[in-house]
Design a protein around this motif. Sequence first.
Motif, PDB file in Angstrom:
ATOM      1  N   PHE A  86       0.821  -1.291   0.144  1.00 45.10           N
ATOM      2  CA  PHE A  86       0.009   0.180  -0.101  1.00 45.10           C
ATOM      3  C   PHE A  86       0.770   1.213  -0.020  1.00 45.10           C
ATOM      4  O   PHE A  86       0.759   2.237  -0.902  1.00 45.10           O
ATOM      5  CB  PHE A  86      -0.874   0.024   1.118  1.00 45.10           C
ATOM      6  CG  PHE A  86      -2.182  -0.782   1.122  1.00 45.10           C
ATOM      7  CD1 PHE A  86      -2.498  -1.239  -0.032  1.00 45.10           C
ATOM      8  CD2 PHE A  86      -3.164  -0.885   1.986  1.00 45.10           C
ATOM      9  CE1 PHE A  86      -3.703  -2.102  -0.246  1.00 45.10           C
ATOM     10  CE2 PHE A  86      -4.175  -1.638   1.786  1.00 45.10           C
ATOM     11  CZ  PHE A  86      -4.623  -2.041   0.532  1.00 45.10           C
ATOM     12  N   LYS A  87       1.576   1.583   1.011  1.00 41.69           N
ATOM     13  CA  LYS A  87       2.590   2.484   0.993  1.00 41.69           C
ATOM     14  C   LYS A  87       1.935   3.704   1.403  1.00 41.69           C
ATOM     15  O   LYS A  87       2.517   5.086   1.447  1.00 41.69           O
ATOM     16  CB  LYS A  87       3.336   2.803  -0.121  1.00 41.69           C
ATOM     17  CG  LYS A  87       4.339   1.536  -0.542  1.00 41.69           C
ATOM     18  CD  LYS A  87       5.128   1.865  -1.697  1.00 41.69           C
ATOM     19  CE  LYS A  87       4.289   1.122  -3.074  1.00 41.69           C
ATOM     20  NZ  LYS A  87       3.463   2.295  -3.668  1.00 41.69           N
ATOM     21  N   ASN A  88       0.465   3.982   1.914  1.00 36.31           N
ATOM     22  CA  ASN A  88      -0.179   5.028   1.957  1.00 36.31           C
ATOM     23  C   ASN A  88       0.476   6.091   3.049  1.00 36.31           C
ATOM     24  O   ASN A  88       0.535   7.277   2.902  1.00 36.31           O
ATOM     25  CB  ASN A  88      -1.643   4.872   2.596  1.00 36.31           C
ATOM     26  CG  ASN A  88      -2.295   4.069   1.166  1.00 36.31           C
ATOM     27  OD1 ASN A  88      -2.385   4.434   0.018  1.00 36.31           O
ATOM     28  ND2 ASN A  88      -2.743   2.885   1.372  1.00 36.31           N
ATOM     29  N   ALA A  89       0.826   5.312   4.330  1.00 35.89           N
ATOM     30  CA  ALA A  89       1.368   6.162   5.212  1.00 35.89           C
ATOM     31  C   ALA A  89       2.327   7.163   4.893  1.00 35.89           C
ATOM     32  O   ALA A  89       2.440   8.239   5.488  1.00 35.89           O
ATOM     33  CB  ALA A  89       1.654   5.310   6.478  1.00 35.89           C
ATOM     34  N   ALA A  90       3.290   6.591   4.102  1.00 35.43           N
ATOM     35  CA  ALA A  90       4.484   7.595   3.801  1.00 35.43           C
ATOM     36  C   ALA A  90       3.977   8.810   2.801  1.00 35.43           C
ATOM     37  O   ALA A  90       4.682   9.672   2.732  1.00 35.43           O
ATOM     38  CB  ALA A  90       5.132   6.450   2.533  1.00 35.43           C
ATOM     39  N   PHE A  91       2.763   9.045   2.537  1.00 30.29           N
ATOM     40  CA  PHE A  91       2.273   9.996   1.860  1.00 30.29           C
ATOM     41  C   PHE A  91       1.304  11.057   2.720  1.00 30.29           C
ATOM     42  O   PHE A  91       0.998  11.974   2.340  1.00 30.29           O
ATOM     43  CB  PHE A  91       1.409   9.869   0.614  1.00 30.29           C
ATOM     44  CG  PHE A  91       2.220   9.163  -0.605  1.00 30.29           C
ATOM     45  CD1 PHE A  91       2.482  10.135  -1.503  1.00 30.29           C
ATOM     46  CD2 PHE A  91       2.528   7.838  -0.536  1.00 30.29           C
ATOM     47  CE1 PHE A  91       3.455   9.296  -2.678  1.00 30.29           C
ATOM     48  CE2 PHE A  91       3.347   7.203  -1.399  1.00 30.29           C
ATOM     49  CZ  PHE A  91       3.767   8.252  -2.341  1.00 30.29           C
ATOM     50  N   ARG A  92       1.397  10.664   4.164  1.00 25.82           N
ATOM     51  CA  ARG A  92       0.653  11.642   4.928  1.00 25.82           C
ATOM     52  C   ARG A  92       1.443  12.986   5.224  1.00 25.82           C
ATOM     53  O   ARG A  92       0.840  13.959   5.841  1.00 25.82           O
ATOM     54  CB  ARG A  92       0.351  11.058   6.470  1.00 25.82           C
ATOM     55  CG  ARG A  92      -0.505   9.702   6.052  1.00 25.82           C
ATOM     56  CD  ARG A  92      -0.893   9.278   7.565  1.00 25.82           C
ATOM     57  NE  ARG A  92      -1.534   8.041   7.185  1.00 25.82           N
ATOM     58  CZ  ARG A  92      -1.664   6.855   7.944  1.00 25.82           C
ATOM     59  NH1 ARG A  92      -0.850   6.750   9.047  1.00 25.82           N
ATOM     60  NH2 ARG A  92      -2.298   5.700   7.494  1.00 25.82           N
TER      61      ARG A  92
ATOM     62  N   ASP B 125      -9.532   9.521   0.939  1.00 23.18           N
ATOM     63  CA  ASP B 125      -8.990   8.606   1.748  1.00 23.18           C
ATOM     64  C   ASP B 125      -7.375   8.708   1.632  1.00 23.18           C
ATOM     65  O   ASP B 125      -6.581   7.694   2.111  1.00 23.18           O
ATOM     66  CB  ASP B 125      -9.648   6.981   1.775  1.00 23.18           C
ATOM     67  CG  ASP B 125     -10.811   7.081   1.684  1.00 23.18           C
ATOM     68  OD1 ASP B 125     -11.564   7.590   2.527  1.00 23.18           O
ATOM     69  OD2 ASP B 125     -11.371   6.614   0.827  1.00 23.18           O
ATOM     70  N   PHE B 126      -6.922   9.709   0.961  1.00 23.59           N
ATOM     71  CA  PHE B 126      -5.530   9.688   0.529  1.00 23.59           C
ATOM     72  C   PHE B 126      -4.634   9.517   1.982  1.00 23.59           C
ATOM     73  O   PHE B 126      -4.946  10.268   2.589  1.00 23.59           O
ATOM     74  CB  PHE B 126      -5.163  11.073  -0.273  1.00 23.59           C
ATOM     75  CG  PHE B 126      -3.681  11.237  -0.835  1.00 23.59           C
ATOM     76  CD1 PHE B 126      -3.428  10.132  -1.825  1.00 23.59           C
ATOM     77  CD2 PHE B 126      -2.684  11.717  -0.351  1.00 23.59           C
ATOM     78  CE1 PHE B 126      -2.135  10.202  -2.238  1.00 23.59           C
ATOM     79  CE2 PHE B 126      -1.413  11.955  -0.675  1.00 23.59           C
ATOM     80  CZ  PHE B 126      -1.049  10.843  -1.682  1.00 23.59           C
ATOM     81  N   GLY B 127      -3.561   8.949   1.762  1.00 25.33           N
ATOM     82  CA  GLY B 127      -2.379   8.554   3.013  1.00 25.33           C
ATOM     83  C   GLY B 127      -2.980   7.550   3.888  1.00 25.33           C
ATOM     84  O   GLY B 127      -2.402   7.233   4.781  1.00 25.33           O
ATOM     85  N   HIS B 128      -4.115   6.956   3.627  1.00 24.54           N
ATOM     86  CA  HIS B 128      -4.907   5.936   4.354  1.00 24.54           C
ATOM     87  C   HIS B 128      -5.309   4.632   3.353  1.00 24.54           C
ATOM     88  O   HIS B 128      -5.403   4.639   2.153  1.00 24.54           O
ATOM     89  CB  HIS B 128      -5.933   6.622   5.247  1.00 24.54           C
ATOM     90  CG  HIS B 128      -5.681   7.585   5.901  1.00 24.54           C
ATOM     91  ND1 HIS B 128      -5.048   7.329   7.273  1.00 24.54           N
ATOM     92  CD2 HIS B 128      -5.543   8.895   5.745  1.00 24.54           C
ATOM     93  CE1 HIS B 128      -4.662   8.609   7.899  1.00 24.54           C
ATOM     94  NE2 HIS B 128      -4.911   9.318   7.083  1.00 24.54           N
TER      95      HIS B 128
END
Lengths: 155, 155
Positions: A86-92, B125-128
């Motif tokens: 996923f790697k989403n958290a890196a984009f927070r 939901d970007f980043g999640h």
Amino acid sequence: MMTDNCEYCQLAGGYGELIEETPYWMIFLAPSQRYLGTCVVALKKKRANLSEVNDAEWDDFVQIVRKMEDSVNKSFKPNLFNWSCFKNAAFRKDNDDVDPEIHWHFIPRYQETVLFCGVKFDDPDFGHIPQPIARKVSSEVMNNIKLEIKKNLLE
Amino acid sequence: MMTDNCEYCQLAGGYGELIEETPYWMIFLAPSQRYLGTCVVALKKKRANLSEVNDAEWDDFVQIVRKMEDSVNKSFKPNLFNWSCFKNAAFRKDNDDVDPEIHWHFIPRYQETVLFCGVKFDDPDFGHIPQPIARKVSSEVMNNIKLEIKKNLLE
């Protein structure tokens, strides 16, 4: 390795405790054991997207998939496995700081409660996507889960 | 193919509309476009776990990953891609009926709103982790998304 970008871990300690490594990947026991046997498989080389993963790295990953499913089947008998990159958290954070790393979430899923080392593990979300909600167990139990998976990985 | 086991689709129509096929996989535009360009990559042969996927099927999948990320980068410029192989929805029924199929959810993720064919696509939901919440667009827009991805896939 970054220490804050594992969205299913939600606990300090980054990807977790190292179980094993292969030529291209590192296998960690994830800090959160909401789903017993949850691991993170992280690429050693820094790459941002799966399309940058080269053939040798993919071949190595395929062997890991087979070994890990086999190992956790022997240990805990889950009903299925969820795999995600996923790697989403890196984009927070702000866009300039974005620094994703390829890592897979390996999440065994259980219809029935499993008892391991005297601790009950259920799967409150069975049949649905895994939730990024932390469940911490004692370091002794963590160590036993790690040894159990490692023992079967090496067979 | 089963028609009710795609947890990120949440809409009638199963995996969606066929965009392209390769020797071992079929690429569908997912019925829900909550995240613009969301696709499903389904294995033609019935297998229950990723560890059963053979080397030729994996090699084919790796080419698909590279082509799809490249295609959607050209079309919609997302910030990242989420890939997952979950199969949870197949386990919502009684155990005897369980019949999982290997299929990947390919979910592009966006920091900025994208305008395509006059329709605004944001990513709430970007980043999640991606949410299994349906967003349906018109069949005309669906067709245009499909043609756009297909065009770049074939380049």
